[in-house]
Scaffold this motif. Structure first.
Motif, PDB file in Angstrom:
ATOM      1  N   ASN A   1      -4.621  -5.728  -7.036  1.00 39.84           N
ATOM      2  CA  ASN A   1      -3.723  -5.256  -8.087  1.00 39.84           C
ATOM      3  C   ASN A   1      -2.620  -6.290  -8.250  1.00 39.84           C
ATOM      4  OD1 ASN A   1      -4.425  -2.317  -8.936  1.00 39.84           O
ATOM      5  ND2 ASN A   1      -4.694  -2.346  -6.708  1.00 39.84           N
TER       6      ASN A   1
ATOM      7  N   ILE B   1       1.587   2.517  -3.474  1.00 42.18           N
ATOM      8  CA  ILE B   1       0.477   2.818  -4.386  1.00 42.18           C
ATOM      9  C   ILE B   1       0.436   4.295  -4.791  1.00 42.18           C
ATOM     10  CG2 ILE B   1      -2.044   2.932  -4.545  1.00 42.18           C
ATOM     11  CD1 ILE B   1      -2.129   0.250  -3.053  1.00 42.18           C
TER      12      ILE B   1
ATOM     13  N   ARG C   1     -11.312  -5.709  -0.518  1.00 37.63           N
ATOM     14  CA  ARG C   1     -10.114  -5.176  -1.167  1.00 37.63           C
ATOM     15  C   ARG C   1     -10.232  -5.185  -2.689  1.00 37.63           C
ATOM     16  NH1 ARG C   1      -5.150  -8.499   0.882  1.00 37.63           N
ATOM     17  NH2 ARG C   1      -6.599 -10.192   0.431  1.00 37.63           N
TER      18      ARG C   1
ATOM     19  N   TYR D   1      -5.510   1.191   3.004  1.00 34.19           N
ATOM     20  CA  TYR D   1      -5.481   0.521   1.700  1.00 34.19           C
ATOM     21  C   TYR D   1      -5.120   1.457   0.560  1.00 34.19           C
ATOM     22  CZ  TYR D   1      -7.766  -3.337   4.108  1.00 34.19           C
ATOM     23  OH  TYR D   1      -8.060  -4.359   4.979  1.00 34.19           O
TER      24      TYR D   1
ATOM     25  N   LYS E   1      -6.274  -5.554 -12.536  1.00 35.56           N
ATOM     26  CA  LYS E   1      -6.996  -5.002 -11.387  1.00 35.56           C
ATOM     27  C   LYS E   1      -8.423  -5.526 -11.375  1.00 35.56           C
ATOM     28  CE  LYS E   1      -8.217  -0.472  -9.412  1.00 35.56           C
ATOM     29  NZ  LYS E   1      -8.031   0.986  -9.565  1.00 35.56           N
TER      30      LYS E   1
ATOM     31  N   GLN F   1      -7.473   1.454  -2.261  1.00 33.30           N
ATOM     32  CA  GLN F   1      -7.721   0.234  -3.034  1.00 33.30           C
ATOM     33  C   GLN F   1      -8.622  -0.735  -2.274  1.00 33.30           C
ATOM     34  OE1 GLN F   1      -6.474  -0.021  -6.407  1.00 33.30           O
ATOM     35  NE2 GLN F   1      -6.421   2.118  -5.761  1.00 33.30           N
TER      36      GLN F   1
ATOM     37  N   GLY G   1      -4.698   4.571 -10.251  1.00 33.10           N
ATOM     38  CA  GLY G   1      -4.983   3.204 -10.686  1.00 33.10           C
ATOM     39  C   GLY G   1      -4.163   2.747 -11.873  1.00 33.10           C
TER      40      GLY G   1
ATOM     41  N   LYS H   1       0.809  -1.214   0.000  1.00 34.22           N
ATOM     42  CA  LYS H   1       0.000   0.000   0.000  1.00 34.22           C
ATOM     43  C   LYS H   1       0.847   1.270   0.000  1.00 34.22           C
ATOM     44  CE  LYS H   1      -0.671   0.726   4.961  1.00 34.22           C
ATOM     45  NZ  LYS H   1      -0.162   2.118   4.930  1.00 34.22           N
TER      46      LYS H   1
END
Length: 596
Positions: free
Chosen positions: A562, A317, A559, A381, A339, A384, A324, A314
């Protein structure tokens, strides 16, 4: 849940940084800096997959475990009667060791299953009767499956899936019968299973390692060594098993004839996912599962080309998956990104046998209202995840976008009112909650958020950070008051989630809350017996409403997965963490030698 029409595999969220992992982190950082500055990573020379696991493996015995990490490693060596089609969405069961899908009688209480012929267990010294040669898989091995999971001494979490459902299994479990009366061989390659109630989704209970077929001779000869030793019919044979650091499996030379799927969507064909249609699998010669005590080194080793597959931690990210989309650096490395919403739910679990928290519903409701889930999604998260309204996840039949929990909107004032009504105004007189969790930096962050949020209503936590095996043992022994856990489903149906609701599965089974409600039990049994349709959805709605009021589990988030693969790994698509082991046989590695 997950792990079947049983408990889902519980995932964990992180581990501590030791001196060793810090040394590894520095080394990998240097390696990544060298590689990524050139924006090029060389393809491997070995036809092998290196796959990370984020926690220690509990055991290689598939009938004793419920965690995802054990299941992934077990699934390369063991097979079940059925498996999921690699490319179909939603996930669809197809034959594995079975020759065809089960045939039901008119009353839906007798199933006939034809088995593949010529399938052998892996050669191994445990087969003393055949001089180490793997015997042929037959109906006797399916019968042994039911007998083994019903053995009282084994205390298998799989037993609850078939308890009260398969004719004679309860009597065998109680020691009143020497065989399971409802399971018999019509011939060496045909099994008949009689059930007390209809089991329309019977095949789903045999699509993962909880339904794995083991040899009785091998189990008896191995004894307790079976926890670190796997002998199945699968595509790979485990040759090295250090459950805390590395598990290695090599191609099984006696594996049955199996092929890459011939069916897929037009999009699959466009993306090259049917280029290997009909070809013999597995494609790789070796799989190494590397177990990480920290997620950062895992991700950096992936970027350095030393792992073929990885999730993204995380903390990376915001910089590497902003909006994304993979960063320019990842794009330059050519990594493949997929994803999708994951089949799991993160929950707070209460011990319903606890004299304080288990007996006072208003306390549990107060905690639910005090949880700031948007903050958990944003900070825990990195965005995400999506808000969960119940234990049913978006990949399962029974998920309803119109269902909303009464407690899903944070309301501190209402939570304080419930605390007062429960007899603990502002938390006065309430002892700290015994709150164990799996150790790790990420989990510590979750714990700190939970502590801050609950402090607003006068609730304090007494946290206890444990290794995964220690934590798993505490849960089974009901040595907690409240905890946070991820429950991952292994089948696309609510039957998986409801295993956590029924009293027959109370701890040490998958119902970690030890929740007992005869009304819910009855509704769950109806859900299990009904075919999909409006009637089943209506019963599901009733059960979810009661669970939402009783709150043995507080659903927090689902969740968003990815997944990343190196550019030299072919036949890639989104593969949920839980299935990377069983689907590894379909992955192809384009080695540097092959390119030449």
């Amino acid at each position: 849940m997950g792990f079947d029409g049983q408990r889902s595999f519980t995932y964990r969220k992180g581990m501590t940084t030791t001196r060793t992992s810090l040394e590894l982190l520095v080394g990998v950082l240097l390696l990544v800096a060298g590689c990524t500055s050139k924006r090029e990573i060389s393809a491997p020379t070995e036809n092998a997959l290196r796959i990370p696991l984020e926690a220690k493996v509990t055991s290689l015995d598939p009938h004793r475990t419920t965690d995802a990490y054990s299941s992934v490693s077990q699934s390369v060596a063991y097979e079940s009667l059925f498996q999921f089609h690699y490319l179909k969405v939603p996930m669809t069961p197809v034959p594995a060791l079975a020759e065809s899908m089960p045939v039901f009688s008119k009353d839906r209480k007798t199933l006939t299953i034809k088995l593949k012929k010529g399938v052998h267990f892996q050669d191994d010294p445990c087969f003393t009767s055949t001089g180490g040669k793997g015997p042929e898989f037959t109906a006797a091995d399916v019968i042994y499956f039911f007998e083994r999971i019903a053995e009282p001494k084994l205390a298998s979490p799989v037993f609850g899936t078939f308890e009260h459902k398969v004719v004679g299994i309860d009597e065998f479990h109680a020691g009143k019968a020497k065989t399971v009366a409802g399971v018999r061989a019509l011939d060496p390659y045909t099994v008949e299973v009689r059930t007390v109630v209809p089991m329309p989704r019977f095949a789903l209970d045999f699509t993962d390692t909880h339904g794995a077929i083991l040899s009785k001779e091998c189990v008896q000869n191995l004894g307790e060594r079976i926890n670190t030793y796997a002998v199945g019919t699968g595509p790979f044979k485990i040759t090295e098993a250090n459950l805390g650091s590395k598990i290695v499996a090599v191609r099984n030379p006696t594996f049955r004839h199996d092929t890459y799927p011939n069916e897929g969507s037009a999009e699959d064909r466009k993306n090259g996912l049917l280029d290997d249609a009909g070809k013999t699998v597995p494609f790789v010669d070796k799989i190494t599962f590397e177990i990480f005590a920290e997620r950062q080194p895992m991700w950096l080793k992936f970027k350095a080309g030393q792992l073929n597959h990885s999730k993204i931690p995380k903390d990376f990210i915001p910089t590497e998956l902003a909006g994304g989309k993979p960063s320019a650096e990842l794009a330059a490395l050519g990594v493949q990104h997929y994803k999708r919403a994951k089949g799991d739910v993160t929950v707070n679990i209460f011990n319903m046998d606890d004299p304080i928290w288990g007996k006072n519903k208003k306390l549990r409701q107060a905690v639910a209202l005090a949880m700031d889930v948007p903050q958990i999604i944003a900070l825990g998260y990195s965005g995400q995840a999506i808000r969960a309204q119940s234990m049913v996840d978006p990949t399962q039949y029974g998920y309803d976008t119109n269902f909303h929990s009464r407690w899903s909107t944070r309301d501190v004032a209402k939570a304080k009112q419930l605390m007062a009504e429960a007899g603990y105004p502002d938390g006065k007189g309430l002892p700290p909650i015994d709150f164990p969790s799996a150790d790790g930096t990420t989990q510590r962050q979750f714990n700190e958020m939970t502590e801050r949020q609950l402090a607003e209503i006068g609730v304090t936590l007494k946290t206890d950070m444990l290794t995964w095996p220690e934590y798993d043992a505490r849960m089974r022994q009901k040595q907690f008051q409240m905890t946070m856990m991820g429950e991952a489903s292994s089948v696309p149906d609510i039957d998986d989630s409801t295993q956590l609701w029924h009293s027959r599965n109370a701890a040490p089974g998958p119902n970690s809350a030890s929740y007992r409600n005869p009304v819910v039990d009855s509704l769950v049994e109806k859900i299990e017996a009904l075919d999909n349709g409006p009637e089943r959805m209506a019963v599901i709605a009733k059960a979810k409403a009661i669970m939402d009021d009783d709150l043995p589990y507080v659903a927090l988030v689902h969740r968003i997965g990815n997944q990343f693969f190196q550019k030299w790994v072919k036949n890639t698509t989104f593969i949920d963490d839980l299935f990377i082991g069983c689907f590894a046989k379909y992955l192809r590695v384009e080695t540097a030698t092959a390119k030449k």
